[in-house]
Write an enzyme that holds these catalytic residues in place. Structure first.
Site, PDB file in Angstrom:
ATOM      1  N   THR A  17      -7.265  -4.789 -11.896  1.00 22.78           N
ATOM      2  CA  THR A  17      -8.705  -4.522 -11.802  1.00 22.78           C
ATOM      3  C   THR A  17      -9.039  -3.485 -10.716  1.00 22.78           C
ATOM      4  OG1 THR A  17      -8.965  -6.440 -10.383  1.00 22.78           O
ATOM      5  CG2 THR A  17      -9.392  -6.775 -12.722  1.00 22.78           C
ATOM      6  N   GLY A  18      -8.022  -3.023  -9.983  1.00 22.64           N
ATOM      7  CA  GLY A  18      -8.249  -1.930  -9.031  1.00 22.64           C
ATOM      8  C   GLY A  18      -8.310  -0.608  -9.781  1.00 22.64           C
ATOM      9  N   SER A  19      -8.827   0.444  -9.140  1.00 22.61           N
ATOM     10  CA  SER A  19      -9.025   1.704  -9.874  1.00 22.61           C
ATOM     11  C   SER A  19      -7.685   2.318 -10.298  1.00 22.61           C
ATOM     12  CB  SER A  19      -9.831   2.688  -9.028  1.00 22.61           C
ATOM     13  OG  SER A  19      -9.114   3.025  -7.861  1.00 22.61           O
ATOM     14  N   LYS A  43      -9.711 -13.410 -10.843  1.00 26.25           N
ATOM     15  CA  LYS A  43     -10.363 -12.802 -12.001  1.00 26.25           C
ATOM     16  C   LYS A  43      -9.731 -13.234 -13.321  1.00 26.25           C
ATOM     17  CE  LYS A  43     -12.412  -9.009  -9.519  1.00 26.25           C
ATOM     18  NZ  LYS A  43     -12.472  -7.601  -9.235  1.00 26.25           N
ATOM     19  N   ILE A  96       4.717   0.477  -7.100  1.00 27.05           N
ATOM     20  CA  ILE A  96       4.271   1.849  -6.847  1.00 27.05           C
ATOM     21  C   ILE A  96       3.755   2.003  -5.403  1.00 27.05           C
ATOM     22  CG2 ILE A  96       2.636   3.656  -7.605  1.00 27.05           C
ATOM     23  CD1 ILE A  96       4.675   2.821  -9.770  1.00 27.05           C
ATOM     24  N   THR A  97       3.243   0.941  -4.844  1.00 28.44           N
ATOM     25  CA  THR A  97       2.572   0.944  -3.532  1.00 28.44           C
ATOM     26  C   THR A  97       3.346   1.683  -2.444  1.00 28.44           C
ATOM     27  OG1 THR A  97       1.765  -1.238  -4.133  1.00 28.44           O
ATOM     28  CG2 THR A  97       1.501  -0.575  -1.825  1.00 28.44           C
ATOM     29  N   GLU A  98       2.623   2.533  -1.715  1.00 30.03           N
ATOM     30  CA  GLU A  98       3.201   3.229  -0.573  1.00 30.03           C
ATOM     31  C   GLU A  98       2.699   2.571   0.707  1.00 30.03           C
ATOM     32  OE1 GLU A  98       2.327   7.422  -0.446  1.00 30.03           O
ATOM     33  OE2 GLU A  98       3.495   7.706   1.389  1.00 30.03           O
ATOM     34  N   TYR A 159       9.181  15.170 -11.499  1.00 29.56           N
ATOM     35  CA  TYR A 159       8.462  15.785 -12.612  1.00 29.56           C
ATOM     36  C   TYR A 159       8.976  17.222 -12.804  1.00 29.56           C
ATOM     37  CZ  TYR A 159       5.124  12.108 -11.133  1.00 29.56           C
ATOM     38  OH  TYR A 159       4.536  10.935 -10.736  1.00 29.56           O
ATOM     39  N   GLU A 209      17.074  13.314  -0.950  1.00 24.61           N
ATOM     40  CA  GLU A 209      16.384  14.041   0.113  1.00 24.61           C
ATOM     41  C   GLU A 209      16.968  13.626   1.447  1.00 24.61           C
ATOM     42  OE1 GLU A 209      12.411  12.770  -0.922  1.00 24.61           O
ATOM     43  OE2 GLU A 209      12.429  11.182   0.557  1.00 24.61           O
ATOM     44  N   HIS A 247       7.544  11.270   3.241  1.00 22.23           N
ATOM     45  CA  HIS A 247       8.083   9.949   2.896  1.00 22.23           C
ATOM     46  C   HIS A 247       8.534   9.228   4.165  1.00 22.23           C
ATOM     47  CE1 HIS A 247       9.263  11.288  -1.438  1.00 22.23           C
ATOM     48  NE2 HIS A 247       8.044  10.787  -1.397  1.00 22.23           N
TER      49      HIS A 247
END
Lengths: 288, 385
Positions: A17-19, A43, A96-98, A159, A209, A247
């Site tokens: 429900t977050g954007s 929710k 995914i959270t940073e 990508y 990296e 990073h």
């Protein structure tokens, strides 16, 4: 075939429900991923963009048969979200959270290691198996079905690599962003192991990296265990010592973690290192 | 995030890690008064900057009298220290720490740090204290012990014994070490540190073990649960441009070349620096505007790049992905107009609506060269300086 996600993936989104969570849940569904619902505590029982929302991961799993979870929960609460997914026996957990504190990830990793769940990330773009399932924030259209595996610590640089392959007409079996943090769920070696077993992957591009030694560890593992061609690129050859390059994990500390050290080791075990980030695709093509 | 030695020593006292009494000053008269109150035969005066190698650069002095303390503090305040960690421009000394000198029988090294390979926090110990520990690791790795700590059980007695034996300590000394290690472990875990380092840890003539120096770094990601980080933060120690970038949620690192870079994503930003070098030039900065760069962020990014007078050309490399290229092009045009860019600007865009984005850039009337690939973008920008 492919690794980690495919036509059998039944995905729930934690933080739906977050954007960000909702935007990417829709993007994943539009790509063709079977998104079976989402979780936001408090929710449960509601619907958002026709996704069923549940109060807990275990409830979502019971009701939908979900086997994969994609996490968009903010950093202070993300460790709890990962552990909840482990507790609910979710097979593949992608975070995914940073910005998760390192000490929290040390504890989470310990729990992951004692479970049957696989964690990808945090601080990663996720996983895509072109033509089957997109479980992450990557743009779907740059990918093409095919037989090259991609593993990377970065988002947009992945990508770039994928786009170079697609432009050359080379498709991908699965692309995995393992994340840019110091402590991550799955390493280069873990994912290489899956690509070794995957009969539909012919070769692999690994994008590393500066910082840490996971590329070197992967190199030593490749030497004894990996039989398919590998192309590598290591970002950060021009990065100064002791400075964090975006990073959390991209920092050269002391003599360890430089791009030069990583490239030299990878070359010594037969990995073809792309001299420039613009030639990752061409370098791979030269090996096929 | 780094903090000063005096702040680290305050934390050491809070966590019961043995260290000398001392205080920090911005005024030499106060320092002299304090030195008199210490009733010591010798004093150490230490410049407070966020960099190692202070001793060799003249930032650590041993003096005999309170009046010498006064003179030394006066000399140090405002001086620019250049060490191997500050870069050639050095760092200005704003604060000076004064403590009673210790009688040193032996020096050791101790630190807590996260080991990425074993995915655990580890204690690093060495009998070679007071020297560059990276050199010890390279030249005589056998003189270094790394003791991993399982996160489930935390620090154990056997960890302390292992380190005590390795350092050649006797039983009463190891007992003192126990208190120090437990204090360091608690500080490291409770305050979410990235590093707690004591170099040197000393054995005094009186057979006491204590921390002579103290270095503490915090994990920036844990700032949300540590309000005290911002209180300990000294903005004067940071590159002003990097500080400004943080306000806008932009990752920025200033470098010494002349091609400014504006990129989305950390990996691509590093790769963009690398490809500039590969084509024979040097990047002026690392800059990651993040995944969903807004017009405000892009404008701010251009301002930061242009504030560096060395910049002779700018390379924008955006892999939009889900972001639409026309939105990004709009941002670039708006920003470029606002900050009036006078150096050549090369833009490489990729993503949804890329053709529309390029068309907008070409038709904007601005001096923008577009490129289709990273290679083309890099070779073009290098040819323009």
């Amino acid at each position: 075939m492919s690794i980690l996600v495919d036509n059998n993936t039944k995905l729930i989104v934690q933080g739906i429900t977050g954007s960000q969570g909702l935007f990417h849940a829709i993007q994943c569904r539009d790509y063709g991923t079977n998104v079976v619902g989402g979780v936001t505590p408090g929710k449960g029982g509601t619907k958002v963009e026709s996704f069923d929302v549940f109060n807990s991961v275990s409830e979502a799993r019971r009701e939908t048969g979900a086997n994969t979870s994609l996490i968009f929960v903010p950093a202070p609460f993300a460790p709890d979200a990962i552990l909840e997914a482990v507790d609910a026996d979710i097979d593949i957990i992608i975070c995914i959270t940073e910005g998760i504190p390192t000490n929290d990830m040390i504890n989470v990793k310990k729990v992951i290691d004692c479970s049957s769940s696989v964690l990808i990330g945090p601080n990663c773009p996720g996983i895509i198996t072109p033509g089957q399932a997109k479980v992450g924030i990557m743009p779907g259209y740059i990918h093409k079905e095919g037989r090259i595996g991609v593993i990377s610590r970065s988002g947009t640089l992945t990508y770039e690599a994928v786009w170079q392959l697609t432009q050359l007409g080379i498709g991908q079996s699965s692309c995995v962003g393992i994340g840019g943090d110091p402590i991550i769920g799955s390493s280069f070696t873990d994912i290489l192991n899956l690509f070794q077993e995957d009969k539909d992957t012919d070769a692999v591009i690994m994008i590393g990296e500066i910082g840490g030694t996971s590329e070197q560890e992967a190199g030593l593992w490749i030497k004894d265990n990996f039989t398919k061609p590998v192309v590598a690129f290591i970002a950060g050859a021009t990065a100064p010592k002791g400075k964090r390059m975006g990073h959390a994990g991209a920092i050269i500390s002391g003599s360890s973690g430089s791009a030069k050290e990583k490239k030299e080791l990878l070359e010594s075990v037969g990995v073809k290192v792309s001299p420039s980030p613009a030639e990752m695709g061409e370098t791979l093509l030269s090996l096929l | 995030m780094n903090i000063h030695e005096y702040q680290a020593k305050d934390l050491f006292r809070k966590f019961n890690i043995a260290t000398s009494e001392g205080e920090v000053f911005e005024n030499e008269t106060e320092a002299e008064k304090y030195a008199k109150s210490l009733n010591a035969n010798e004093f150490v005066v230490k410049a407070q900057i966020h960099a190692g190698g202070r001793g060799k650069a003249g930032g650590v002095k041993l003096v005999r009298t309170p009046s010498e303390v006064k003179k030394t503090v006066k000399d140090m305040l405002g001086m620019t220290l250049v060490t191997h960690q500050t870069g050639p421009e050095g760092k200005v000394v704003n604060k000076v720490y004064v403590e009673a000198a210790s009688s040193i029988k032996k020096e050791y090294y101790l630190s807590f740090v996260t080991d990425r390979s074993s995915e655990k926090n580890v204690i690093i110990a060495s009998s070679q204290g007071g020297v560059d520990i990276e050199k010890v690791a390279e030249e005589t790795p056998e003189k270094l012990l790394a003791q991993p700590i399982d996160p489930v059980v935390g620090i154990q007695s056997f960890h302390v014994r292992n380190i005590g034996y390795f350092l050649g300590l006797n039983s009463p000394q190891t007992k003192q070490l126990n208190g120090i290690l437990i204090g360091m472990y608690n500080l490291f875990t409770k305050m979410d540190c990235a590093l707690v380092e004591v170099n040197p840890l000393i054995l005094t003539e009186e057979d006491d073990i204590k921390a002579l120096d103290a270095k503490v770094n915090f994990d920036d990601n844990a700032a949300f649960r540590h309000k005290e980080y911002s209180e300990l933060h000294d903005p004067r120690e940071e590159e002003p441009s990097e500080l400004e970038a943080k306000k806008w949620d932009i990752s920025f690192v200033k470098l010494s070349g002349n091609i400014g870079c504006l990129v989305n994503g950390a990996g691509l930003a590093m790769a963009t620096m690398d490809i500039i070098k590969y084509h024979g030039a040097e990047p002026a900065n690392f800059l990651d505007v993040g995944g969903g760069a807004s017009v405000e962020q892009v404008t701010q990014a251009f301002k930061m790049i242009l504030s560096d007078k060395n910049v002779k050309a700018i390379l924008v490399n955006i892999f939009g992905g889900i972001m639409k290229c026309d939105t990004i092009a709009d941002g670039i045009i708006t920003a470029a107009k606002e900050v009036s860019i006078k150096v050549p600007l090369v833009v490489r865009l990729e993503g949804t609506n890329v053709e529309l984005g390029k068309k907008m850039l070409v038709e904007s009337g601005l001096n923008i060269t577009t490129a289709s690939t990273m290679k083309e973008a890099a070779s073009t920008v290098v040819s323009l300086i």
